[in-house]
Write an enzyme that holds these catalytic residues in place. Structure first.
Site, PDB file in Angstrom:
ATOM      1  N   LYS A   1       0.851  -1.205   0.000  1.00  0.00           N
ATOM      2  CA  LYS A   1       0.000   0.000   0.000  1.00  0.00           C
ATOM      3  C   LYS A   1       0.879   1.245   0.000  1.00  0.00           C
ATOM      4  CE  LYS A   1      -4.302  -1.675   0.484  1.00  0.00           C
ATOM      5  NZ  LYS A   1      -5.524  -1.295  -0.225  1.00  0.00           N
TER       6      LYS A   1
ATOM      7  N   GLU B   1      -5.458  -1.081   7.872  1.00  0.00           N
ATOM      8  CA  GLU B   1      -5.628  -1.917   6.687  1.00  0.00           C
ATOM      9  C   GLU B   1      -5.773  -3.380   7.070  1.00  0.00           C
ATOM     10  OE1 GLU B   1      -5.467  -0.321   3.461  1.00  0.00           O
ATOM     11  OE2 GLU B   1      -6.398  -2.226   2.958  1.00  0.00           O
ATOM     12  N   ASP B   2      -6.758  -4.019   6.514  1.00  0.00           N
ATOM     13  CA  ASP B   2      -6.940  -5.466   6.626  1.00  0.00           C
ATOM     14  C   ASP B   2      -7.005  -5.975   8.061  1.00  0.00           C
ATOM     15  OD1 ASP B   2      -7.019  -5.228   3.935  1.00  0.00           O
ATOM     16  OD2 ASP B   2      -5.483  -6.698   3.480  1.00  0.00           O
TER      17      ASP B   2
ATOM     18  N   ASP C   1      -9.074   2.014   5.505  1.00  0.00           N
ATOM     19  CA  ASP C   1      -9.145   1.937   4.044  1.00  0.00           C
ATOM     20  C   ASP C   1     -10.210   0.948   3.573  1.00  0.00           C
ATOM     21  OD1 ASP C   1      -8.303   2.290   1.380  1.00  0.00           O
ATOM     22  OD2 ASP C   1      -6.989   0.553   1.522  1.00  0.00           O
TER      23      ASP C   1
ATOM     24  N   ASN D   1     -10.434  -9.730  -3.386  1.00  0.00           N
ATOM     25  CA  ASN D   1      -9.037  -9.946  -3.769  1.00  0.00           C
ATOM     26  C   ASN D   1      -8.450 -11.122  -3.009  1.00  0.00           C
ATOM     27  OD1 ASN D   1      -8.890  -7.549  -5.384  1.00  0.00           O
ATOM     28  ND2 ASN D   1      -8.890  -6.382  -3.481  1.00  0.00           N
TER      29      ASN D   1
HETATM   30  N1  NAI Z   1     -11.621  -4.109  -4.210  1.00  0.00           N
HETATM   31  C1  NAI Z   1     -11.298  -3.461  -3.104  1.00  0.00           C
HETATM   32  O1  NAI Z   1     -10.881  -2.293  -3.128  1.00  0.00           O
HETATM   33  C2  NAI Z   1     -11.460  -4.137  -1.789  1.00  0.00           C
HETATM   34  C3  NAI Z   1     -11.720  -5.470  -1.709  1.00  0.00           C
HETATM   35  N2  NAI Z   1     -11.857  -6.058  -0.486  1.00  0.00           N
HETATM   36  C4  NAI Z   1     -12.079  -7.490  -0.474  1.00  0.00           C
HETATM   37  O2  NAI Z   1     -13.338  -7.778   0.086  1.00  0.00           O
HETATM   38  C5  NAI Z   1     -13.290  -9.025   0.718  1.00  0.00           C
HETATM   39  C6  NAI Z   1     -13.973  -8.930   2.067  1.00  0.00           C
HETATM   40  O3  NAI Z   1     -13.323  -8.014   2.907  1.00  0.00           O
HETATM   41  P1  NAI Z   1     -13.961  -7.657   4.341  1.00  0.00           P
HETATM   42  O4  NAI Z   1     -15.326  -7.112   4.188  1.00  0.00           O
HETATM   43  O5  NAI Z   1     -12.999  -6.812   5.066  1.00  0.00           O
HETATM   44  O6  NAI Z   1     -14.017  -9.102   4.981  1.00  0.00           O
HETATM   45  P2  NAI Z   1     -14.886  -9.624   6.186  1.00  0.00           P
HETATM   46  O7  NAI Z   1     -14.278 -10.879   6.619  1.00  0.00           O
HETATM   47  O8  NAI Z   1     -15.093  -8.523   7.164  1.00  0.00           O
HETATM   48  O9  NAI Z   1     -16.308  -9.950   5.516  1.00  0.00           O
HETATM   49  C7  NAI Z   1     -16.570 -11.009   4.649  1.00  0.00           C
HETATM   50  C8  NAI Z   1     -18.072 -11.171   4.524  1.00  0.00           C
HETATM   51  O10 NAI Z   1     -18.336 -12.091   3.494  1.00  0.00           O
HETATM   52  C9  NAI Z   1     -19.365 -12.957   3.936  1.00  0.00           C
HETATM   53  N3  NAI Z   1     -19.295 -14.249   3.269  1.00  0.00           N
HETATM   54  C10 NAI Z   1     -18.429 -15.265   3.508  1.00  0.00           C
HETATM   55  N4  NAI Z   1     -18.754 -16.331   2.744  1.00  0.00           N
HETATM   56  C11 NAI Z   1     -19.810 -15.954   1.990  1.00  0.00           C
HETATM   57  C12 NAI Z   1     -20.601 -16.616   1.025  1.00  0.00           C
HETATM   58  N5  NAI Z   1     -20.334 -17.868   0.652  1.00  0.00           N
HETATM   59  N6  NAI Z   1     -21.639 -15.962   0.472  1.00  0.00           N
HETATM   60  C13 NAI Z   1     -21.901 -14.689   0.823  1.00  0.00           C
HETATM   61  N7  NAI Z   1     -21.188 -14.007   1.743  1.00  0.00           N
HETATM   62  C14 NAI Z   1     -20.152 -14.636   2.322  1.00  0.00           C
HETATM   63  C15 NAI Z   1     -19.159 -13.090   5.427  1.00  0.00           C
HETATM   64  O11 NAI Z   1     -20.344 -13.508   6.054  1.00  0.00           O
HETATM   65  C16 NAI Z   1     -18.762 -11.666   5.778  1.00  0.00           C
HETATM   66  O12 NAI Z   1     -19.926 -10.920   6.005  1.00  0.00           O
HETATM   67  C17 NAI Z   1     -11.830  -9.458   0.758  1.00  0.00           C
HETATM   68  O13 NAI Z   1     -11.612 -10.411  -0.248  1.00  0.00           O
HETATM   69  C18 NAI Z   1     -11.078  -8.211   0.394  1.00  0.00           C
HETATM   70  O14 NAI Z   1      -9.911  -8.475  -0.334  1.00  0.00           O
HETATM   71  C19 NAI Z   1     -11.785  -5.355   0.687  1.00  0.00           C
HETATM   72  C20 NAI Z   1     -11.512  -4.027   0.654  1.00  0.00           C
HETATM   73  C21 NAI Z   1     -11.286  -3.313  -0.588  1.00  0.00           C
HETATM   74  C1  PYR Z   2      -7.814  -3.758  -1.733  1.00  0.00           C
HETATM   75  C2  PYR Z   2      -7.918  -4.033  -0.321  1.00  0.00           C
HETATM   76  O1  PYR Z   2      -7.718  -3.156   0.501  1.00  0.00           O
HETATM   77  C3  PYR Z   2      -8.293  -5.346   0.122  1.00  0.00           C
HETATM   78  O2  PYR Z   2      -8.562  -6.220  -0.701  1.00  0.00           O
HETATM   79  O3  PYR Z   2      -8.323  -5.545   1.338  1.00  0.00           O
HETATM   80 MG    MG Z   3      -7.461  -3.882   2.436  1.00  0.00          MG
END
Ligand code: NAI
Ligand code: PYR
Ligand code: MG
Length: 615
Positions: free
Chosen positions: A212, A283-284, A306, A457
């Site tokens: 990052k 982050e994360d 973030d 991701n």
């Molecule tokens: N493109 C971007 O800029 C970003 C992408 N992400 C991605 O988003 C993803 C989640 O991040 P967070 O919300 O922080 O994780 P988190 O662990 O807080 O939340 C994950 C959610 O997904 C749900 N889930 C799990 N299995 C599932 C299924 N089979 N069907 C439907 N829902 C399901 C869980 O119940 C939970 O509510 C990660 O892969 C991360 O890399 C996160 C931040 C930014």
């Molecule tokens: C992009 C990002 O922050 C994530 O996947 O957690």
């Molecule tokens: Mg992140």
């Protein structure tokens, strides 16, 4: 608000290439071999070319005399431009030589060559990164950074950043002074508990703050001497890591409750004591700590999360772009049915920002805002009937009977079939859950141009691939993913455009704007300004082609614009206290153009400066 003014400013050329301006001197307190071993001052490029190790030195002879380097280097001097060309030549030959090998092998080889350059010559590394950001972002950032974190113990060569562990309790205030740089502007902090969609990677998650912050240097021009990646090692609940004899972190379960918060509190106090104006990006962090720490610190420190806030702004910009792509006015956002899959920090962050945007559109009335949003998590559709409904998800849970034919826990496929959403947005971390059945159901969408955002991701965790989205949901969709995919050839000369919906389009500008405003804290208004700026950046012609986000090539330009918008919002809210010699009064009197100029002028750019020994 949400004015769609075409961004008039001419976009910066991709980089300033090799400027002819004479760089100012850089004072150095080292001499001789110590300079060669310091990647910040070093001007030697070691590279493998045609199987030969070459060392090309950029130290001119006068500098060698000044710094006691004469005799320590071979005599030939080559320019920065030549070194850059040599490095790119060896990078391209690595690409050629690894053709046909598995993706992971090629990506890690690329990461290694870049990392080696970083460890020896930071100036050249950052120049290469800035000039090739589109090619290198997938290596230093998602998706390869995920692979790097997973293999960190094996890849670890030299430390980067700082590690604060549960064993350092009571020591952090003095430890922070162990960091050698006098000034730190940007800190990215993780506890490794939710690294991308890869789960708890413990101390190996340090790769994320490093990646990052490299994006901060490349996109926002933050001086790399003033960045600090930080790992808070409070243990790990990853059994495999606990049993791995090569694991580099604490071998204990994660701290919980007050014990956990005491560690984070102590770290935040220590940072603030040494660098009161540093911005801290969380982050994360796993969801419970992501929300709790944001609430705990956001008024006291200049910090943001973030995953909750940066992601929300990027997603909102994409959702508004989707409305435009349908040829509808932005006010039509209130009619968009959006299914969000994933009720974690990212998914809930998106929903709460989207609801705020809706209520602003409706003249600040919360009533009914968000009725057309549907939340699905691992247990299916989230309704008020859910046992142990998470309070953070409660505002988005459907009331019993609110959607006829859908019960608590209905499957994603059932929800999509019934709702016929305009947008299907995944932040679940689960690869492939937008399967053929779900994607085909999107063909029945009420939208003329349905949108599919597979934002999780790294690549294998994306809810679907770009190819599957266009194949099963139809060629008229707009598509975005968190990690990059190639555009899809739809035949007949048509292209399925792949957007990258990633918070990298906002966090560098949020950090930069906050830093240069000297804001006391990062307000909702500043974050909203960032999202609006990104949403209005794309032209109508681009939108018509399904383009919702700028190309990664123009990330420096969009970051300058976002930074300016954030700074302006900080000034408007009287949060700006000024930065360096530019006080709050001067900031208040700057026009929009002057603010953008001020931001751009403060962006660091890598060039070799003449080194002068400080006696
Ligand atoms: N493109 C971007 O800029 C970003 C992408 N992400 C991605 O988003 C993803 C989640 O991040 P967070 O919300 O922080 O994780 P988190 O662990 O807080 O939340 C994950 C959610 O997904 C749900 N889930 C799990 N299995 C599932 C299924 N089979 N069907 C439907 N829902 C399901 C869980 O119940 C939970 O509510 C990660 O892969 C991360 O890399 C996160 C931040 C930014
Ligand atoms: C992009 C990002 O922050 C994530 O996947 O957690
Ligand atoms: Mg992140």
């Amino acid at each position: 608000m949400w004015k769609l003014a075409r961004v008039a400013a001419t976009r910066l050329t991709r980089s300033r290439r090799f400027s002819t301006a004479i760089p100012g001197p850089c004072m150095v307190h080292k001499r001789g071999a110590d300079i060669l071993h310091d990647p910040w001052f070093n001007k030697v490029l070691f590279s493998f070319c045609f199987l030969l190790l070459t060392s090309d030195t950029g130290f001119p002879l006068t500098e060698r005399d000044r710094l006691g380097l004469r005799g320590l280097l071979p005599p030939r001097v080559i320019s920065f431009e030549q070194q850059y060309a040599r490095f790119m030549e060896s990078y391209r030959s690595l690409e050629k030589n690894t053709q046909g090998q598995p993706n992971s092998v090629v990506s890690l080889a690329k990461w290694r060559i870049l990392n080696r350059l970083h460890d020896r010559n930071e100036t050249l590394y950052y120049r290469a990164l800035i000039d090739n950001i589109k090619d290198f972002a997938p290596i230093i950032y998602t998706p390869t950074v995920g692979l790097v974190c997973q293999n960190y113990s094996g890849l670890f060569r030299r430390p980067r950043g700082m590690y604060f562990s549960a064993k350092d309790k009571g020591e952090m205030m003095s430890m922070i002074y162990n960091w050698p740089a006098h000034q730190v502007d940007m800190i990215v902090l993780t506890d490794g508990s939710r690294i991308l969609g890869l789960g708890d990677l413990g101390v190996q998650g340090i790769g994320i703050p490093i990646g990052k912050l490299d994006m901060y240097v490349a996109a926002a021009g933050i001086n790399p001497q003033r960045i600090l990646p930080v790992m808070l090692d409070v243990g790990t609940n990853n059994q495999k890591l606990l049993e791995d004899r090569l694991y580099l972190g604490l071998r204990q379960p994660r701290l919980e409750g007050e014990e956990y918060l005491e560690i984070v509190d102590e770290f935040m106090e220590a940072v603030h004591a040494r660098w009161p104006k540093a911005i801290v990006q969380f982050e994360d962090f796993q969801m419970k700590w992501a929300f709790e720490t944001l609430e705990r610190y956001r008024k006291r420190f200049c910090m943001f999360n973030d995953d909750i806030q940066g992601t929300a702004g990027v997603a909102l910009a994409g959702l508004l772009g989707t409305v435009r792509a349908q040829g509808r006015p932005l006010t039509d956002f209130v009619n968009q049915k959006i299914v969000v899959v994933g009720a974690g920090s990212a998914g809930l962050g998106v929903l709460s920002m989207a609801v705020k945007a809706l209520s602003r559109m409706a003249g600040n009335s919360e009533a009914g805002a968000g009725k057309q949003f549907f939340l699905v998590d691992k247990d299916g559709l989230v309704t008020k009937e859910r046992n142990n409904l998470d309070p953070a998800a409660a505002p988005f849970a459907k009331a019993p009977g609110e959607i006829v034919g859908l019960r608590e826990g209905a499957s994603l496929h059932e929800v999509v079939k019934k709702v016929k959403p305009h947008v299907l947005l995944g932040l679940s971390g689960v690869g492939g859950i937008f399967n053929e059945e779900v994607l085909k159901a999107m063909r029945e969408s009420d939208s003329t141009k349905p949108a599919i955002f597979a934002m999780s991701n790294p690549t294998l965790n994306a809810e679907c691939t770009a190819a599957d989205a266009f194949k099963h949901a139809g060629e008229n969709i707009v598509f975005a993913s968190g990690s990059p995919f190639e555009n899809i050839d739809l035949g007949n000369g048509k292209v399925g455009y792949v957007n990258q919906a990633n918070n990298m389009y906002l966090f560098p500008g949020i950090g930069l704007g906050a830093l240069l405003s000297g804001a006391r804290s990062i307000s909702d208004g500043m974050l909203q300004a960032a999202a609006e700026c990104l949403a209005t950046y794309i032209t109508e012609e681009e939108i018509e082609k399904g383009i919702l986000y700028p190309s990664v090539d123009s990330i420096r330009h969009i970051t300058a614009e976002v930074g300016a918008a954030v700074l302006q919002a900080a000034v408007a809210e009287e949060l700006a206290e000024g930065h360096g010699e530019v006080g709050p009064k001067e900031l208040q009197h700057m026009s929009k153009e002057e603010i953008t100029e001020y931001i751009t002028a403060n962006m660091w750019f890598p060039i070799y400066s003449p080194l002068v020994h400080e006696k």
